[in-house]
Each structure stands twice: as C-alpha cells, then as structure tokens.
Design an enzyme around this catalytic site. Sequence first.
Site, PDB file in Angstrom:
ATOM      1  CE1 TYR A  54     -13.466  -5.906  -1.340  1.00 32.24           C
ATOM      2  CE2 TYR A  54     -12.589  -4.376  -2.956  1.00 32.24           C
ATOM      3  CZ  TYR A  54     -12.662  -4.820  -1.650  1.00 32.24           C
ATOM      4  OH  TYR A  54     -11.957  -4.181  -0.660  1.00 32.24           O
ATOM      5  CG  ASN A 107      -3.613  -1.370  -3.954  1.00 33.98           C
ATOM      6  OD1 ASN A 107      -4.356  -0.565  -4.520  1.00 33.98           O
ATOM      7  ND2 ASN A 107      -3.429  -2.593  -4.411  1.00 33.98           N
ATOM      8  CG  ASN A 130       1.043 -13.332  -4.249  1.00 35.76           C
ATOM      9  OD1 ASN A 130       0.622 -13.858  -3.230  1.00 35.76           O
ATOM     10  ND2 ASN A 130       0.419 -13.421  -5.401  1.00 35.76           N
ATOM     11  NE  ARG A 166      -7.076   0.740  -7.392  1.00 34.72           N
ATOM     12  CZ  ARG A 166      -7.171  -0.570  -7.187  1.00 34.72           C
ATOM     13  NH1 ARG A 166      -6.356  -1.161  -6.372  1.00 34.72           N
ATOM     14  NH2 ARG A 166      -8.091  -1.268  -7.810  1.00 34.72           N
TER      15      ARG A 166
END
Length: 258
Positions: A92, A121, A137, A224
Amino acid sequence: MIRHDVTIPYFAEVDEIYNLACPASPVYYQIDPIQTVKTSVMGAINMLDLARRTSARVLQASTSEVYGDPIVHPQVESYWGNVNPVGPRSCYDEGKRCAETLFMDYHRQGNLTVKVVRIFNTYGPKMSINDGRVVSNYIMQALRGKDITVYGDGLQTRSFQYVDDLVEGMIRMMRTDDSFTGPVNIGNPNEFTILELAHLVIRLTGTSSKIVYCPLPGDDPRQRKPDISLAKEKLDGWQPSIQLEEGLKKTIAYFKSL
Ligand code: UDP
C-alpha cells in the site's frame, strides 16, 4: 455507474478524474498485496493516460501512509517519510508513493493538470461493517456487546477525519489553479490514542463491552497527525468542521440502523 478494474486501460470522455481506486483498510489491502500494488501503480498510469487523452484534470487520493512510521510529528508535506519497502504494509505505502511519483512526472513531462491529496484516517456512515479499520471495528463490537479489540498497548495515535470534511477538501483541491499540484494533507489534526478512541466509543454507545488487548500488527505506525497549514492556505480556508465525538455519533447511528 460502470464497474471496471483500473489496472486495465479505460476509455471514456471525462472532464475530471478522482482516482480513489485501492482498498485502504490494512486487512483488505494485505489479502492480495500484488494486486494492491497493481491497483495503485497501473491504476495511476491508466488514469493519467486517460487524463492525457481527454485533457481532464486528475486528482490522486494519496495517503498519510506515504509518511510510514513518521519521525517528524506532526507530518508536513515536505517530510519524505520513514517507510519500510519490504514489510506487510509496503504494498500500500510504496504503491501510493509510486503513484505520487507518476502524477508528478506526468505533470512535469506531459504538462498534465494533476492534484495530489494525502488523506489521513477517515471514517463515517456507509463504511462496511467488515471494513476492519479501527472506528468501524470498535463501533460494531460495542453495538454487539463484544470485546473491543485494542491492538498493542493502545498508545499509538491517529487523527480521525469525518468523511464530509474529506469530500469538501477534495472538491476544493480539484478547483485550485492549474499550477497547484500538491501534495497537500487532508485530515483532522486532533490526535487521539487508540485507547482513548475505545473509551469514547464505549461512552457514546453505552455498551457493556470490555477492552481486550491483542497483538500489534507488523509496522503499525506509532503516531500520526497532519499539519494542515498548506490546505488552509491553498484550499480557501478549508479546515475540518466535524470533530470526533460528533462524527462518531453520526457513524454509530448509521451502524445501529443496519
Ligand atoms: N486497531 C485496533 N483495533 C482494531 C483495528 C485497528 O487497535 O480493531 C489499531 C491499529 O493497530 C492501528 C490503529 O488502530 O494502530 C488504526 O488502524 P486502522 O486499521 O484503522 O488504520 P491505519 O491507520 O493503521 O491504516
């Protein structure tokens, strides 16, 4: 609506191309890593060639993963990143990095109008129940009363952006002057640990689910957070308008409705 594999050339009359092809969930892009590289690299070539034939503007959905496990924090566009070229996430990360290279080379060599956004994200309604990424999730686990799976110690951080803010940022990017190619970060700079996210989902859903700790996947970035100064400057004052708690409430309502 046309269903087509971007690794195969595509012919159509178009004015603008938004190239978002490629699974973005680690679970899915690692199922067939060779196809993931092909999707990013051959997909970029095919979309760039389509743009060249039609004189269309073309936008590449790149990713914060180009920064890998970043040493510079928060991440600025001028940072070249810290990426493992041979790890489980490389298909990726390196695929998306090569796509950025192709976009800039078609711009320099072929004079194409290209736009590169690095997406951090992102979550929101209409995600798949089985997406495998952390927000969906946790919400699904909470709604089903199952254990909340925190990978590692949960102290790794992410900065979560609500999908509407991303869409607005991409459309504004497409409308910028031909001379502005990016790359530009599009994300929400509010940074949370994965454990904080788990506690927030537990509170917002009112679940009785408990947190369980699971092994950390390989090469999982420790931190991040986007520096969005460039996006604010170039995209007409763009900035995220929906913060995590509000966005999670909307997303929880969506998953509940399913
Ligand atoms: N994660 C987690 N539990 C999950 C899924 C993910 O703790 O059920 C962690 C994962 O290890 C990572 C972070 O949440 O540190 C974000 O993972 P995700 O797959 O959503 O996206 P990434 O940013 O890693 O591409």
